[in-house]
Each structure stands twice: as structure tokens, then as C-alpha cells.
Design a protein around this motif. Structure first.
Motif: not given
Length: 157
Positions: A134-149
């Protein structure tokens, strides 16, 4: 086997096994995947899967042609031509046609391994497994809306 040979074979089987002529077209269709052949209601043509001839030989092909000719002749006579109909089952037995064709040997897939992509949220450290990246700059965490790595890719065999 060429298409003209197939046409002649279907015509001769129709005369020998059913005592009636086949007046339409028989062709090979390489796009058929899960079936040996099909009878087209609208045009009355018959299509046959050439892979069955290549893998199992002419006897299997003759069985498929007889099966499709059962559909053909019963439909033109206005009788039950579907698999569930009594007329169809009776005619299959009479001419010695198979109800189902032998399954094709499946090709081995090009990729015999699976790839799993692991992602982690920077804030809450929740982990995600995905089959596709997935594109980590486009999608965020579903629980807290934090950034993904992206943590790593795991290859399973």
C-alpha cells in the motif's frame, strides 16, 4: 486437427450416433476454461476446447462432441436439452456420451510463493498484514489515524 477436420468429425458423429445431420458450424474455442465444449442456443453452433484433444486425445474429444450434439438435437426438436432434463439424460446414455468431461490438468502457477507486507502505525504500534503493498503516504492507521511505516516483506513458500 484443423477446424475443417473438426467440422467433418462432428458431422460424421451426428449421422452415426444420432441418425440426423449436423447443419451448423463446429469450431475450436481456446478461451473455454472450465468446460470441454458448449452448444450455443442462439446460433446452434458448437464450440470445443482444443486443450482436451491435446491432453486426453481423440476419444475424449468424441465424448465431448456427442455431449454437445445431445444438446443440439434435443434443442432443435423442442425437447428437454438441459442437463437436468430426463430427455437429455436418456439420450446421453443411448449414444454413450459422458455427462461430465475429465478435468484438465491445471498448470502450475508462475509464482509458487506468497508475499506478505507488514506495516506498523507510528503512534499506536498496531500492525497490519497485507497481500498487496500500500501507499503509506496515502493510507493511515484505522485505529488512531497515525502514519504507517513498512516494517518488512515476508516470503512464504
Amino acid at each position: 486437427m484443423e477446424e475443417q477436420e473438426l467440422q467433418r468429425l462432428v458431422e460424421s458423429i451426428s449421422i452415426e450416433a444420432f441418425g440426423k445431420p449436423f447443419l451448423h458450424q463446429a469450431t475450436f474455442n481456446s478461451r473455454l476454461r472450465s468446460t470441454g465444449g458448449r452448444y450455443l442456443l442462439g446460433t446452434h453452433h458448437i464450440e470445443v476446447n482444443k486443450k482436451y484433444l491435446d491432453q486426453f486425445g481423440e476419444n475424449e474429444l468424441i465424448g465431448i462432441i456427442k455431449h454437445e450434439l445431445c444438446h443440439y438435437h434435443l434443442h432443435l426438436e423442442g425437447k428437454g436439452y438441459q442437463h437436468r432434463d430426463f430427455d437429455f439424460k436418456w439420450l446421453l446414455k443411448k449414444v454413450g456420451a459422458p455427462r461430465f468431461c475429465t478435468p484438465l490438468k491445471e498448470k502450475t502457477s508462475k509464482r509458487t510463493f506468497k508475499k506478505i507486507h507488514l506495516y506498523e502505525c507510528i503512534n499506536c504500534h498496531h500492525r497490519y498484514q497485507r497481500k498487496r503493498s500500500i501507499n503509506t503516504s496515502r493510507y493511515v492507521c484505522g485505529k488512531c489515524q497515525g502514519r504507517l511505516k513498512k516494517i518488512k516483506e515476508v516470503i512464504l513458500e
